[in-house]
Design an enzyme around this catalytic site. Structure first.
Site, PDB file in Angstrom:
ATOM      1  N   ASP A 155      52.935  31.002  51.806  1.00  0.00           N
ATOM      2  CA  ASP A 155      53.763  30.306  50.617  1.00  0.00           C
ATOM      3  C   ASP A 155      55.384  30.699  50.670  1.00  0.00           C
ATOM      4  O   ASP A 155      55.833  31.464  51.488  1.00  0.00           O
ATOM      5  CB  ASP A 155      53.054  30.623  49.377  1.00  0.00           C
ATOM      6  CG  ASP A 155      51.702  30.269  49.513  1.00  0.00           C
ATOM      7  OD1 ASP A 155      51.330  29.284  49.532  1.00  0.00           O
ATOM      8  OD2 ASP A 155      50.900  31.183  48.487  1.00  0.00           O
ATOM      9  N   TYR A 214      47.763  41.536  57.220  1.00  0.00           N
ATOM     10  CA  TYR A 214      48.934  40.976  56.142  1.00  0.00           C
ATOM     11  C   TYR A 214      49.211  42.505  55.410  1.00  0.00           C
ATOM     12  O   TYR A 214      48.631  43.338  55.264  1.00  0.00           O
ATOM     13  CB  TYR A 214      48.319  40.244  54.719  1.00  0.00           C
ATOM     14  CG  TYR A 214      48.459  38.844  55.034  1.00  0.00           C
ATOM     15  CD1 TYR A 214      49.442  38.164  54.695  1.00  0.00           C
ATOM     16  CD2 TYR A 214      47.394  38.008  55.592  1.00  0.00           C
ATOM     17  CE1 TYR A 214      49.626  36.673  54.873  1.00  0.00           C
ATOM     18  CE2 TYR A 214      47.388  36.520  55.673  1.00  0.00           C
ATOM     19  CZ  TYR A 214      48.530  36.124  55.297  1.00  0.00           C
ATOM     20  OH  TYR A 214      48.559  34.708  55.636  1.00  0.00           O
TER      21      TYR A 214
END
Length: 416
Positions: A155, A214
């Site tokens: 994003d 992540y």
């Protein structure tokens, strides 16, 4: 008709949790520019080992694992020699590993009028498209650009240290160095190619990936007080669900929770606590550790996904590693002289749903601040409404560290 509030899974009214507006207030009123500057530094220097500097070397001996994780992965893929290539195998497929600064782009996916990573990469690869493909694009009045597949779309605001994408062409004169120079020239200092290698046609960055790593950095410095409004202090409109008492309403008077059943019969008072304005990093780590080694449905932790993907196998993820630890972020900007106290969260899974990492981080912080049980995140898996989880944490703290095509090895994790 009896009203059911199946999406409310917080049965213990003695644990007051932050509301959506309070979470936004707590999350965003922080020095996120320092985190953004740190990720920009990593992209510019290609220094993945700088992440290891956040932790002591005694607890983390995986230094250098990131830099070499993509050197020998192609040996596990089906390969065809150049001399044996015929038909569809004649095309050349390239695996591209790149890093980029999330704050400089409007996300990965190409969108009209926006500065996206995919848009820049495909535009820079346009001159390597074969003649047939170029002619087809011109006939459709489309720009001559390359087409890339990616391991995971990020994003707006989310950085990446080792994002993996692929590009193919029927031209035989294209070299890895040519692709690297073209991409690096598109956005110097913000987008950088780390590795490019020619791989088999069967390679696909998304479907061949076995795990994704992540990293989330949350600033802890400064005092961020939760301003609870009078409506939130009153609690008169709160509804909760209790398996034993089956009460559906509650009223808070002078710190007591008076519970009633469906017929408004008084059941008793329960002493409650005021909302906390801080949380324990150790508690967040305890909550996240409960997710390790389990294949669970994380639909309630996803956002902006289609209704058809809200239940069933499409929402199941297997988390290999989930940890949180407190650390010191080194000072990158000359305007600041002191290191920044932060919480680092590391999540490794076979796949992630959209905004899943950010929702997990925010929900873990909310539950830790409320002093919830260690299995609080596991209990939320049965919720039927996504309002049971917290809104996504800011994208500035999130970074895609790596994508793996071999078996997962926990020794290569940053937080052990």
């Amino acid at each position: 008709m009896k009203n059911e509030y199946a999406h409310h899974t917080h049965n213990d009214c003695r644990i007051p949790r932050w509301t959506k507006s309070e979470i936004f207030q707590y999350m965003y009123a922080r020095p996120w520019h320092k985190i953004s500057d740190f990720y920009l530094y990593l992209v510019c220097t290609g220094g993945h080992s700088s992440l290891h500097s956040l932790f002591s070397s005694e607890k983390n001996n995986s230094k250098g694992a990131l830099e070499c994780s993509h050197d020998d992965n192609e040996s596990n893929l089906v390969n065809v020699s150049l001399k044996e290539r015929k038909g569809r195998w004649e095309r050349k497929t390239f695996k591209i590993v790149l890093s980029y600064h999330g704050g400089s782009f409007d996300g990965w996916q190409k969108q009209p009028g926006l500065n996206t990573v995919q848009g820049l990469v495909e535009k820079s690869l346009g001159r390597f498209v074969d003649e047939n493909k170029a002619q087809q694009l011109k006939e459709k009045s489309l720009p001559v650009e390359g087409c890339v597949s990616v391991a995971g779309r990020t994003d707006k605001g989310v950085s990446a240290l080792q994002q993996v994408c692929s590009f193919y062409t029927w031209r035989k004169d294209v070299k890895c160095s040519d692709l690297k120079d073209a991409i690096n020239a598109s956005a110097p200092g913000k987008l950088k190619v780390l590795f490019i290698s020619e791989v088999s046609r069967v390679f696909h960055p998304t479907f061949a990936a076995k795990w994704r790593q992540y990293f989330y950095i949350f600033p802890l410095e400064g005092s961020v007080e939760i301003q609870v409004s009078d409506n939130h202090k009153d609690y008169s409109s709160r509804k909760c669900e209790n398996d034993e008492l089956q009460h559906q309403t509650e009223h808070i008077v002078h710190g007591n929770c008076s519970t009633f059943d469906s017929e408004n019969n008084y059941l008793g008072d329960v002493q409650i606590c005021m909302k906390s304005s801080s949380f324990s990093v150790d508690k967040v780590n305890q909550l996240l550790c409960q997710l390790e080694g389990k294949s669970l449905s994380y639909g309630v932790f996803a956002r902006d996904t289609k209704a058809s993907r809200s239940t069933g196998p499409p929402t199941e993820c297997f988390i290999f590693h989930a940890r949180a630890v407190e650390a010191k972020l080194p000072c990158i900007n000359k305007d600041f002289t002191e290191d920044t106290k932060v919480m680092c969260v590391e999540l490794v899974a076979n796949r992630f749903l959209r905004k899943m990492v950010r929702v997990l981080v925010a929900t873990a912080i909310r539950e830790a601040a409320a002093g919830a049980d260690a299995n609080a995140l596991l209990n939320l898996m049965d919720a039927t409404c996504r309002r049971a989880t917290a809104p996504p944490a800011p994208p500035d703290g999130l970074c895609l560290v790596d994508v793996g095509y071999g078996e997962f090895d926990q020794e290569n994790c940053l937080i052990l």
